[in-house]
Design a protein around this motif. Structure first.
Motif, PDB file in Angstrom:
ATOM      1  N   ALA A   1       0.833  -1.215   0.000  1.00 53.16           N
ATOM      2  CA  ALA A   1       0.000   0.000   0.000  1.00 53.16           C
ATOM      3  C   ALA A   1       0.863   1.258   0.000  1.00 53.16           C
ATOM      4  CB  ALA A   1      -0.935  -0.006   1.211  1.00 53.16           C
ATOM      5  N   GLN A   2       1.948   1.257   0.760  1.00 59.87           N
ATOM      6  CA  GLN A   2       2.833   2.422   0.795  1.00 59.87           C
ATOM      7  C   GLN A   2       3.520   2.623  -0.557  1.00 59.87           C
ATOM      8  OE1 GLN A   2       3.055   4.718   3.273  1.00 59.87           O
ATOM      9  NE2 GLN A   2       1.401   3.517   4.173  1.00 59.87           N
ATOM     10  N   PHE A   3       3.941   1.535  -1.183  1.00 63.08           N
ATOM     11  CA  PHE A   3       4.581   1.625  -2.497  1.00 63.08           C
ATOM     12  C   PHE A   3       3.588   2.175  -3.529  1.00 63.08           C
ATOM     13  CE2 PHE A   3       8.570  -1.263  -2.593  1.00 63.08           C
ATOM     14  CZ  PHE A   3       8.968  -0.810  -1.349  1.00 63.08           C
ATOM     15  N   LYS A   4       2.336   1.705  -3.464  1.00 60.57           N
ATOM     16  CA  LYS A   4       1.320   2.189  -4.404  1.00 60.57           C
ATOM     17  C   LYS A   4       0.956   3.644  -4.148  1.00 60.57           C
ATOM     18  CE  LYS A   4      -2.199  -0.236  -5.792  1.00 60.57           C
ATOM     19  NZ  LYS A   4      -3.363  -1.138  -5.877  1.00 60.57           N
ATOM     20  N   ARG A   5       0.934   4.026  -2.875  1.00 58.26           N
ATOM     21  CA  ARG A   5       0.556   5.390  -2.487  1.00 58.26           C
ATOM     22  C   ARG A   5       1.644   6.404  -2.856  1.00 58.26           C
ATOM     23  NH1 ARG A   5      -1.310   4.637   3.111  1.00 58.26           N
ATOM     24  NH2 ARG A   5      -3.012   3.532   2.109  1.00 58.26           N
ATOM     25  N   HIS A   6       2.897   5.963  -2.820  1.00 59.92           N
ATOM     26  CA  HIS A   6       4.038   6.856  -3.081  1.00 59.92           C
ATOM     27  C   HIS A   6       4.972   6.233  -4.119  1.00 59.92           C
ATOM     28  CE1 HIS A   6       2.704   8.921   0.561  1.00 59.92           C
ATOM     29  NE2 HIS A   6       2.711   7.751   1.164  1.00 59.92           N
ATOM     30  N   PRO A   7       4.478   6.002  -5.340  1.00 61.35           N
ATOM     31  CA  PRO A   7       5.293   5.271  -6.332  1.00 61.35           C
ATOM     32  C   PRO A   7       6.613   5.963  -6.671  1.00 61.35           C
ATOM     33  CG  PRO A   7       3.338   6.218  -7.357  1.00 61.35           C
ATOM     34  CD  PRO A   7       3.190   6.406  -5.880  1.00 61.35           C
ATOM     35  N   ASP A   8       6.633   7.286  -6.716  1.00 65.34           N
ATOM     36  CA  ASP A   8       7.874   7.993  -7.054  1.00 65.34           C
ATOM     37  C   ASP A   8       8.957   7.765  -6.007  1.00 65.34           C
ATOM     38  OD1 ASP A   8       6.430   8.915  -9.176  1.00 65.34           O
ATOM     39  OD2 ASP A   8       6.185  10.955  -8.413  1.00 65.34           O
ATOM     40  N   GLU A   9       8.538   7.634  -4.756  1.00 64.87           N
ATOM     41  CA  GLU A   9       9.485   7.462  -3.654  1.00 64.87           C
ATOM     42  C   GLU A   9      10.164   6.091  -3.690  1.00 64.87           C
ATOM     43  OE1 GLU A   9       9.170   7.835   1.180  1.00 64.87           O
ATOM     44  OE2 GLU A   9       7.644   8.827  -0.035  1.00 64.87           O
ATOM     45  N   TYR A  10       9.455   5.091  -4.226  1.00 60.17           N
ATOM     46  CA  TYR A  10       9.949   3.713  -4.162  1.00 60.17           C
ATOM     47  C   TYR A  10      10.211   3.088  -5.531  1.00 60.17           C
ATOM     48  CZ  TYR A  10       8.250   4.336   0.586  1.00 60.17           C
ATOM     49  OH  TYR A  10       8.039   4.813   1.850  1.00 60.17           O
ATOM     50  N   GLU A  11      10.047   3.849  -6.596  1.00 57.72           N
ATOM     51  CA  GLU A  11      10.166   3.310  -7.947  1.00 57.72           C
ATOM     52  C   GLU A  11      11.499   2.608  -8.196  1.00 57.72           C
ATOM     53  OE1 GLU A  11       9.599   4.891 -12.521  1.00 57.72           O
ATOM     54  OE2 GLU A  11       9.176   6.227 -10.860  1.00 57.72           O
ATOM     55  N   ASP A  12      12.583   3.142  -7.620  1.00 56.16           N
ATOM     56  CA  ASP A  12      13.918   2.581  -7.859  1.00 56.16           C
ATOM     57  C   ASP A  12      14.134   1.214  -7.225  1.00 56.16           C
ATOM     58  OD1 ASP A  12      13.803   3.980  -5.328  1.00 56.16           O
ATOM     59  OD2 ASP A  12      15.989   3.868  -5.217  1.00 56.16           O
ATOM     60  N   ILE A  13      13.309   0.838  -6.252  1.00 57.02           N
ATOM     61  CA  ILE A  13      13.522  -0.434  -5.540  1.00 57.02           C
ATOM     62  C   ILE A  13      12.361  -1.408  -5.675  1.00 57.02           C
ATOM     63  CG2 ILE A  13      15.129   0.544  -3.859  1.00 57.02           C
ATOM     64  CD1 ILE A  13      12.728   0.600  -1.865  1.00 57.02           C
ATOM     65  N   TRP A  14      11.261  -0.978  -6.280  1.00 58.90           N
ATOM     66  CA  TRP A  14      10.034  -1.787  -6.348  1.00 58.90           C
ATOM     67  C   TRP A  14      10.123  -2.800  -7.480  1.00 58.90           C
ATOM     68  CZ3 TRP A  14       4.498   0.730  -6.916  1.00 58.90           C
ATOM     69  CH2 TRP A  14       3.534  -0.257  -6.729  1.00 58.90           C
ATOM     70  N   LYS A  15      10.104  -4.089  -7.140  1.00 58.72           N
ATOM     71  CA  LYS A  15      10.048  -5.155  -8.146  1.00 58.72           C
ATOM     72  C   LYS A  15       8.588  -5.461  -8.380  1.00 58.72           C
ATOM     73  CE  LYS A  15      11.796  -9.638  -9.460  1.00 58.72           C
ATOM     74  NZ  LYS A  15      12.294  -9.307 -10.776  1.00 58.72           N
ATOM     75  N   LYS A  16       8.082  -5.025  -9.538  1.00 65.91           N
ATOM     76  CA  LYS A  16       6.653  -5.181  -9.842  1.00 65.91           C
ATOM     77  C   LYS A  16       6.407  -6.483 -10.590  1.00 65.91           C
ATOM     78  CE  LYS A  16       5.954  -0.250 -10.042  1.00 65.91           C
ATOM     79  NZ  LYS A  16       5.555   0.885 -10.789  1.00 65.91           N
TER      80      LYS A  16
END
Length: 96
Positions: A81-96
């Motif tokens: 939920a946090q990754f979805k809510r703040h995608p710019d903040e976590y884009e570099d580490i998020w494995k989708k």
């Protein structure tokens, strides 16, 4: 004062554990592979809810991941939920 420790077993399964005065009040359960950290669960004891401890665990995990050039697979509903809510903040580490 709270302390967060990454505690893993020999298979690199474990948790970021949050302690306040040597009492464990929160945890973020993870497993680590050479290029991936999977988050399974984030939980805080009922008496410690509402103090921002889940966010502190998230920040500690993100700092660890960036320092070790890992990606995050957020199976935990809170982290996802946090990754979805703040995608710019976590884009570099998020494995989708």
């Amino acid at each position: 004062m709270e302390t967060i420790k990454l505690e893993l077993d020999e298979k690199k399964h474990g948790a970021f554990n949050l302690y306040v005065d040597d009492k464990k009040l929160g945890e973020m359960t993870v497993s680590i592979k050479p290029d991936l950290l999977t988050v399974y669960h984030t939980g805080v004891e009922p008496e410690a809810e509402g103090k921002g401890y889940a966010k502190k665990l998230l920040e500690e995990m993100v700092a660890y991941v960036r320092a070790n050039n890992l990606k995050v697979l957020p199976l935990c509903p809170y982290v996802h939920a946090q990754f979805k809510r703040h995608p710019d903040e976590y884009e570099d580490i998020w494995k989708k």
